[in-house]
Design a protein around this motif. Structure first.
Motif, PDB file in Angstrom:
ATOM      1  N   LEU A 452       0.869  -1.179   0.000  1.00 36.74           N
ATOM      2  CA  LEU A 452       0.000   0.000   0.000  1.00 36.74           C
ATOM      3  C   LEU A 452       0.900   1.221   0.000  1.00 36.74           C
ATOM      4  O   LEU A 452       1.871   1.275   0.744  1.00 36.74           O
ATOM      5  CB  LEU A 452      -0.907   0.016   1.236  1.00 36.74           C
ATOM      6  N   GLY A 453       0.588   2.206  -0.810  1.00 38.66           N
ATOM      7  CA  GLY A 453       1.420   3.392  -0.896  1.00 38.66           C
ATOM      8  C   GLY A 453       2.676   3.130  -1.706  1.00 38.66           C
ATOM      9  O   GLY A 453       2.893   2.030  -2.236  1.00 38.66           O
ATOM     10  N   SER A 454       3.535   4.130  -1.768  1.00 36.16           N
ATOM     11  CA  SER A 454       4.735   4.019  -2.594  1.00 36.16           C
ATOM     12  C   SER A 454       6.021   3.974  -1.772  1.00 36.16           C
ATOM     13  O   SER A 454       7.109   4.050  -2.318  1.00 36.16           O
ATOM     14  CB  SER A 454       4.808   5.213  -3.565  1.00 36.16           C
ATOM     15  N   GLY A 455       5.880   3.834  -0.434  1.00 37.99           N
ATOM     16  CA  GLY A 455       7.053   3.765   0.425  1.00 37.99           C
ATOM     17  C   GLY A 455       7.085   2.468   1.202  1.00 37.99           C
ATOM     18  O   GLY A 455       6.925   1.384   0.636  1.00 37.99           O
ATOM     19  N   HIS A 456       7.301   2.575   2.528  1.00 39.57           N
ATOM     20  CA  HIS A 456       7.283   1.410   3.409  1.00 39.57           C
ATOM     21  C   HIS A 456       5.827   1.093   3.768  1.00 39.57           C
ATOM     22  O   HIS A 456       5.213   1.771   4.605  1.00 39.57           O
ATOM     23  CB  HIS A 456       8.090   1.680   4.682  1.00 39.57           C
ATOM     24  N   GLY A 457       5.275   0.074   3.134  1.00 41.46           N
ATOM     25  CA  GLY A 457       3.887  -0.277   3.378  1.00 41.46           C
ATOM     26  C   GLY A 457       3.681  -0.902   4.747  1.00 41.46           C
ATOM     27  O   GLY A 457       4.620  -1.393   5.378  1.00 41.46           O
ATOM     28  N   PRO A 458       2.420  -0.922   5.228  1.00 40.74           N
ATOM     29  CA  PRO A 458       2.133  -1.465   6.561  1.00 40.74           C
ATOM     30  C   PRO A 458       2.082  -2.982   6.573  1.00 40.74           C
ATOM     31  O   PRO A 458       1.842  -3.623   5.552  1.00 40.74           O
ATOM     32  CB  PRO A 458       0.745  -0.882   6.870  1.00 40.74           C
ATOM     33  N   VAL A 459       2.304  -3.552   7.735  1.00 43.47           N
ATOM     34  CA  VAL A 459       2.172  -4.995   7.909  1.00 43.47           C
ATOM     35  C   VAL A 459       0.697  -5.380   7.913  1.00 43.47           C
ATOM     36  O   VAL A 459      -0.184  -4.524   8.058  1.00 43.47           O
ATOM     37  CB  VAL A 459       2.856  -5.468   9.213  1.00 43.47           C
ATOM     38  N   ASN A 460       0.422  -6.662   7.776  1.00 43.19           N
ATOM     39  CA  ASN A 460      -0.954  -7.159   7.620  1.00 43.19           C
ATOM     40  C   ASN A 460      -1.486  -7.701   8.943  1.00 43.19           C
ATOM     41  O   ASN A 460      -1.309  -8.876   9.280  1.00 43.19           O
ATOM     42  CB  ASN A 460      -0.983  -8.245   6.543  1.00 43.19           C
ATOM     43  N   HIS A 461      -2.127  -6.827   9.721  1.00 44.37           N
ATOM     44  CA  HIS A 461      -2.651  -7.234  11.030  1.00 44.37           C
ATOM     45  C   HIS A 461      -3.739  -8.297  10.889  1.00 44.37           C
ATOM     46  O   HIS A 461      -3.803  -9.242  11.680  1.00 44.37           O
ATOM     47  CB  HIS A 461      -3.224  -6.013  11.757  1.00 44.37           C
ATOM     48  N   TRP A 462      -4.586  -8.136   9.913  1.00 45.73           N
ATOM     49  CA  TRP A 462      -5.731  -9.033   9.738  1.00 45.73           C
ATOM     50  C   TRP A 462      -5.289 -10.466   9.469  1.00 45.73           C
ATOM     51  O   TRP A 462      -5.723 -11.404  10.133  1.00 45.73           O
ATOM     52  CB  TRP A 462      -6.607  -8.518   8.601  1.00 45.73           C
ATOM     53  N   GLN A 463      -4.394 -10.643   8.500  1.00 41.42           N
ATOM     54  CA  GLN A 463      -3.971 -11.993   8.145  1.00 41.42           C
ATOM     55  C   GLN A 463      -3.173 -12.635   9.277  1.00 41.42           C
ATOM     56  O   GLN A 463      -3.300 -13.835   9.533  1.00 41.42           O
ATOM     57  CB  GLN A 463      -3.128 -11.948   6.863  1.00 41.42           C
ATOM     58  N   ALA A 464      -2.356 -11.833   9.938  1.00 43.21           N
ATOM     59  CA  ALA A 464      -1.558 -12.377  11.048  1.00 43.21           C
ATOM     60  C   ALA A 464      -2.444 -12.847  12.199  1.00 43.21           C
ATOM     61  O   ALA A 464      -2.205 -13.903  12.796  1.00 43.21           O
ATOM     62  CB  ALA A 464      -0.579 -11.320  11.546  1.00 43.21           C
ATOM     63  N   ALA A 465      -3.474 -12.069  12.516  1.00 44.50           N
ATOM     64  CA  ALA A 465      -4.379 -12.454  13.602  1.00 44.50           C
ATOM     65  C   ALA A 465      -5.104 -13.747  13.252  1.00 44.50           C
ATOM     66  O   ALA A 465      -5.258 -14.645  14.086  1.00 44.50           O
ATOM     67  CB  ALA A 465      -5.382 -11.341  13.869  1.00 44.50           C
ATOM     68  N   LYS A 466      -5.562 -13.857  12.007  1.00 45.23           N
ATOM     69  CA  LYS A 466      -6.230 -15.095  11.596  1.00 45.23           C
ATOM     70  C   LYS A 466      -5.292 -16.291  11.747  1.00 45.23           C
ATOM     71  O   LYS A 466      -5.718 -17.370  12.158  1.00 45.23           O
ATOM     72  CB  LYS A 466      -6.703 -14.983  10.139  1.00 45.23           C
ATOM     73  N   ALA A 467      -4.028 -16.099  11.401  1.00 46.90           N
ATOM     74  CA  ALA A 467      -3.064 -17.199  11.457  1.00 46.90           C
ATOM     75  C   ALA A 467      -2.823 -17.673  12.878  1.00 46.90           C
ATOM     76  O   ALA A 467      -2.829 -18.882  13.157  1.00 46.90           O
ATOM     77  CB  ALA A 467      -1.764 -16.783  10.795  1.00 46.90           C
TER      78      ALA A 467
END
Length: 472
Positions: A452-467
């Protein structure tokens, strides 16, 4: 009610027993058992009455060890009997049917007998080796499980229990865990009590556990308060917040910072803690010495486990902690810190050491502990090779490794990791397990990050929580 943290007193060798018991109660002890066979009878009654008064103030249960007559004299809630200290029927004659009577047991047969004779609860132990009773008989965790299946009354697991062992005893079915030195011999009985007492939160319905995040806002949503609340909520706890600063930022960097007035930071913290309360506190961007001072004052008045993420520099390089604030962090906040979670540059700045290897990480962790932090987690993502984090928990070192993931999408990693640790602790995990699970969470959040965006994108909280939730 016999449930939760059950603290057995040691002798009043330092003349400070009442203060230590009061601290344990502030930390979450729900039962106090008074045991001191060295004092003369009159002084024992006086001491027992004082402790009974402390318990009544906070609604805790006060139990006297072995002596039903002393329990009656000090108006205790009940008595705990060893196998050779009289019968339940004899104690009932002295205390009546409104008081609580517990019995120590070592076998299923003894437990069933005590239940049949009218005991209100039983103690089972010694579960683990203990240094407080040299002649104790070790029964082990398997016996605890068998007793749990056999009886319906509450069970107190006794013997050799500490922060990490409490987890196994609770999982095996103990309604309460009894400790002596793990709390009473600790320099900070309130914190020692809190970290064990919180483990009973695992029995709460969701949202399980309350986490207060004291941090800055990230308008891009990847870090700061936004990342904390996403993490806390997705992992099944209740999150609240106190903003320290507003930032204008995106994946390319920070455009501007607007700190909150320190009085308003204090108002936010007080508003949350005086009403909703919190089991753990997680701090992130604190920005200034004044704000750190406000946070330290608020935390000092309460016995909360605080996870401090010493946010100093944004992913894009912008400073997020004023230089003069570092001294205040060291002097005011670090002594109140349950766990500090610096990355390598932050650990170097705070400890004043260079960190180039895993061995250096341990040296830096011990230096931070000497500066006041109870436990230290140094994140090794800045070193080459696998992503290895080092936890100094008390005097024990634990290594958490993961493969290095080559990706620019790591914005919010530190905030998310520390928030996950604070959440898992609030939900009832002991520290080492909380860090282990949070490590798995953040690793998956990085692995599954969506650009997301053109720099350092964010980590994926949703997928990590599901895992991590699906692993339970």
């Amino acid at each position: 009610m016999i449930k939760g943290l059950y603290v057995i007193t040691d002798s009043d060798r330092d003349g400070n027993l009442a203060a230590r018991v009061e601290a344990a109660l502030q930390g979450g002890a729900r039962v106090i058992q008074y045991r001191d066979k060295e004092l003369p009878a009159e002084r024992r009654i006086e001491a027992a009455r004082q402790l009974a008064g402390l318990c009544r103030k906070v609604g805790a249960t006060f139990i006297v060890n072995d002596d039903a007559n002393l329990a009656a004299a000090c108006e205790a809630d009940g008595v705990h009997l060893g196998q050779g200290d009289g019968t339940v029927a004899e104690a009932r004659k002295i205390l009546g049917h409104q008081r609580i009577i517990g019995v120590s047991t070592r076998t299923v047969e003894q437990a069933l007998k005590a239940e049949t004779q009218g005991a209100d609860y039983i103690g089972v132990g010694s579960i683990y080796p203990t240094g407080t009773k040299q002649d104790t008989e070790l029964v082990g965790i398997d016996t605890l499980k068998k007793v749990r299946r056999a009886v319906k009354i509450p069970i107190v697991a006794i013997g050799g229990i500490d922060r990490e062992r409490a987890d196994e005893a609770i999982t095996a079915g103990a309604d309460a865990v009894a400790v002596i030195s793990a709390v009473m011999a600790d320099p900070f009985p309130s914190l020692a009590a809190r970290e064990i007492a919180l483990q009973f939160n695992r029995h709460l319905p969701y949202p399980r556990g309350r986490v207060l995040s004291v941090a800055g806002s990230d308008s891009g949503g990847g870090a700061g308060i936004q990342a904390d609340l996403k993490t806390i909520t997705l992992l099944g706890a209740f999150g609240s917040s106190a903003l320290t600063a507003l930032t204008a930022q995106n994946t390319r960097g920070v455009r501007g910072i607007h700190p909150c007035p320190e009085d308003f930071v204090a108002d936010q913290i007080e508003a949350v803690l005086s009403d909703l309360g919190a089991d753990t506190v997680k701090t992130g961007m604190l920005y200034s010495a004044e704000i750190i001072g406000v946070v330290a004052r608020a935390l000092k008045r309460r016995n909360l486990l605080t996870v401090v993420d010493p946010v100093m520099i944004a992913k894009g390089g912008a400073p997020l902690l004023q230089q003069q604030a570092v001294d205040t962090l060291l002097a005011r906040l670090l002594p109140l810190t349950y766990l500090i979670t610096p990355n390598i540059p932050e650990a170097e700045a705070i400890a004043g050491l260079k960190v180039k290897t895993e061995a250096d990480m341990e040296v830096a962790a011990r230096a931070l502990q000497k500066l006041g932090a109870r436990n230290v987690l140094i994140k090794g993502g800045h070193l080459p090779g696998p992503a290895v984090d080092l936890l100094l928990a008390g005097d024990s070192v634990h290594r958490f490794g993961a493969e290095r993931l080559e990706t620019p999408n790591t914005h919010g990693t530190g905030c998310t990791y520390s928030a996950a640790i604070a959440t898992f602790i609030a939900q009832g995990m002991p520290l080492v397990k909380a860090v282990e699970k949070a490590k798995a969470f953040i690793t998956e959040a990085i692995r599954s990050a969506v650009p997301l965006g053109s720099g350092h994108g964010p980590v994926n909280h949703w997928q990590a929580a599901k895992a991590v939730i699906s692993d339970e």
